[in-house]
Enzyme design. Structure first.
Site, PDB file in Angstrom:
ATOM      1  CD  GLN A  81     -95.050 -77.217 -39.171  1.00  0.00           C
ATOM      2  OE1 GLN A  81     -95.632 -77.106 -40.256  1.00  0.00           O
ATOM      3  NE2 GLN A  81     -95.695 -77.198 -38.014  1.00  0.00           N
ATOM      4  CD  GLN A 127     -93.106 -73.467 -40.441  1.00  0.00           C
ATOM      5  OE1 GLN A 127     -93.721 -73.038 -41.416  1.00  0.00           O
ATOM      6  NE2 GLN A 127     -93.703 -73.765 -39.311  1.00  0.00           N
ATOM      7  CG  ASP A 128     -89.908 -76.204 -38.033  1.00  0.00           C
ATOM      8  OD1 ASP A 128     -89.799 -75.039 -37.610  1.00  0.00           O
ATOM      9  OD2 ASP A 128     -90.847 -76.948 -37.716  1.00  0.00           O
ATOM     10  CG  ASP A 171     -90.547 -70.917 -35.399  1.00  0.00           C
ATOM     11  OD1 ASP A 171     -90.306 -69.735 -35.116  1.00  0.00           O
ATOM     12  OD2 ASP A 171     -91.677 -71.431 -35.289  1.00  0.00           O
ATOM     13  NE  ARG A 192     -92.585 -68.467 -33.917  1.00  0.00           N
ATOM     14  CZ  ARG A 192     -93.775 -68.800 -34.411  1.00  0.00           C
ATOM     15  NH1 ARG A 192     -94.856 -68.138 -34.059  1.00  0.00           N
ATOM     16  NH2 ARG A 192     -93.874 -69.805 -35.264  1.00  0.00           N
TER      17      ARG A 192
END
Length: 567
Positions: free
Chosen positions: A360, A382-383, A404, A472
């Protein structure tokens, strides 16, 4: 949005709320009674309705009825006496605010013990700030509302639903950051009352809007199939629009200039932000000259209506590398955080260069309401883009990442954007979105409209080996809509990935409409109860007008802008 505007909007909503309660207690014919009147309706003695009956009517639509009835009875007194609509409405707002204040105060007294590491302590600090944000949001709604002033019924509940949704998000984000079992359980207990009452308040306002619509009191605007408007929000003043148009041509005079080479007043963006005069009125303009600015920037809550523009998304770049693996909570990893309402950025780049191995690592976090980003770029893994809360709009932007990488619990529309899926770690799979809606009545969701979803060059040779998905479900009521977009062939036929087992598969809302490209075929999509291929009528509610109330705050000034559908 400033306090005065919030107060005005909420006053109108309180009137609507009063009307619906009258409609519940008596007949629909009485729904337009004055808010100052006592509730009249059938009772054992033919007189006015008792406070207990009024409270039961208000709480009937909520998920936490016992909490609703108990809190309102304590506030107005369930003693069988007649009670005015004004008293009940004021009490409903007040108990939610008071419960939130109590939770914020209690959390201030919580400290991590010796078994809690530095990251958990930092997450606890975030939690304290988030709960104070929730209190401030509710206080802004409540303070100064004059319930003695009657207004015509109007469709202003969307704003209040947005703000209540943000409060729910703050509460959940507080808990998300903490994974120490004992500490998390302690926080859950502290927040529970405030969370239930916030959900109840959102349920009541949602019912108001729905019932008034059925009564014909609300005129829902029709969404045009194609309407070209400006790239700038309508709530900008005429001077704002002239300013932004001038900025596009490079001949605007900014309030502050940031330049690494010393040719401006400031060498860092934070220094320019911190120099904003406290008594400044109107929009504050910051020009960021070309350069890579290695700093973590925060546009704080009191820095409202900031317009920041650069020399291009690949030339004026804010860069950082804070990340989860090195001990920073996800919330704090953001290279750039926009919190103050009405924030606008144009021709700027935001990057987190920590790399995929650091997990993250947020490039841009946006909490600002009615925030807009034009011709910008957000790069990470990520993120990457944390669309945290409120209403957000992105136009002609580039967003890149792996896991994500567009996530949060806001109402966000990405339009005419390029979404680039990057090569992840060997043991990872790509998921573009992870929406975080936790309450079924929240007005939040992610909408990807008329965008292109493509793999980066490094991913192309491995695009059929490394699984890539549209998203998701991060939370139980996750909502994501992809429409009129081009989806590359590297997206798996099933399209969507479960979070864990069958979690949220029945309660999520994932929809696709009118997409194109090899990856847009829906015949092989997941068979979850919450997934659907929708038609134009259902998709219309996710266009910029209805979903972001864009007919009010996105106005016409020149550059092409899709309010309805592309086709």
């Amino acid at each position: 949005m400033g306090l005065g505007k919030k107060i005005f909007v909420f006053a109108l909503t309180l009137v609507a709320l009063a009307a619906i309660i009258v409609g519940i207690v008596v007949a629909v014919a009485h729904a337009h009674r004055k808010i100052g009147d006592d509730i009249s309706g059938p009772s054992s003695n033919g007189g006015t309705a008792t406070s207990s009956k009024s409270i039961q009517a208000m709480c009937a639509v909520t998920d936490y009825k016992d909490a609703c009835e108990k809190s309102l009875s304590a506030a107005v007194g369930g003693n069988g006496n007649a009670v005015s609509i004004k008293a009940i409405v004021k009490a409903a707002v007040e108990v939610t605010l008071n419960a939130s204040k109590s939770a914020a105060d209690q959390v201030l007294g919580v400290s991590g013990n010796s078994t809690v590491d530095d990251r958990q302590k930092a997450a606890l600090s975030d939690c304290k700030q988030l709960l104070q944000d929730a209190v401030d949001e509710l206080q802004d709604i409540f303070s100064g509302v004059d319930l003695s002033v009657d207004k015509n019924l109007t469709a202003k509940s969307d704003d209040v639903k947005t703000w209540l949704s943000a409060v729910i998000s703050y509460q959940q984000t507080c808990l998300d950051g903490v994974d120490h079992p004992e500490l998390k359980a302690q926080l859950e207990k502290i927040i529970s009352d405030a969370a239930e009452l916030t959900s109840n308040a959102l349920a009541i306002v949602t019912e108001v809007a729905s019932t008034l619509q059925s009564l014909g009191a609300l005129q829902i605007p029709q969404v045009p199939s194609r309407r070209l408007l400006s790239d700038y929000p309508e709530w900008f003043s005429e001077s704002d629009r002239r300013l932004l148009a001038a900025a596009a041509k490079g001949n605007v005079k900014p309030d502050a200039v940031v330049a690494k080479d010393g040719s401006g007043q400031f060498k860092t963006i934070n220094a320019a932000l911190n120099a904003i005069p406290k008594d400044h009125k109107g929009r504050y303009v910051i020009y960021v000259k070309a350069g890579v600015y290695q700093e973590n920037v925060i546009v704080t809550k009191n820095m409202e209506n900031v317009f920041m523009y650069g020399d291009g998304a690949r030339r004026s770049i804010v860069s950082g590398r804070k990340n989860f693996v090195d001990g920073t909570p996800t919330f704090q990893t953001a290279t750039f955080a926009a919190i103050g309402s009405g924030f606008v950025a144009k021709s700027m780049g935001f990057a987190n260069t920590a790399g995929p191995e650091k997990h993250q690592a947020v490039a841009l976090r946006v909490q600002s309401d009615m925030a807009a980003f034009f011709n910008c770029r957000m790069d990470g893994y990520q993120d990457t883009l944390y669309v945290q809360t409120h209403r957000q709009f992105y136009r002609n932007c580039v967003i890149s990442g792996t896991v994500d990488f567009i996530f949060g619990d806001s109402a966000t529309v990405l339009q005419n954007c390029l979404i680039i899926v990057r090569k992840p770690l060997d043991n990872q799979q790509n998921t573009i979105t992870a929406h975080g809606r936790t309450d079924k009545r929240e007005t939040t969701g992610l909408v990807i409209h008329n965008c292109r979803i493509v793999p980066e060059a490094k991913l192309v040779p491995l695009k059929f080996k490394i699984p890539s998905y549209l998203g998701r479900p991060w939370k139980e009521y996750s909502r994501t809509v992809i429409m009129e977009s081009t989806i590359g062939d590297f997206i798996r036929p099933e399209g969507w990935l479960p979070w864990a087992g069958d979690f949220a598969l029945k309660t999520l809302y994932y929809a696709e409409y009118g997409n194109r490209g090899a990856g847009a075929k829906t015949s092989g999509r997941v068979k979850w109860p919450g997934f659907r291929v929708i038609g134009k009528k259902e998709a219309a509610q996710f266009t910029v007008g209805p979903f972001l109330q864009g007919d009010r705050w996105i106005g016409a000034t020149g550059a092409p802008f899709i309010v309805g559908f592309r086709n």
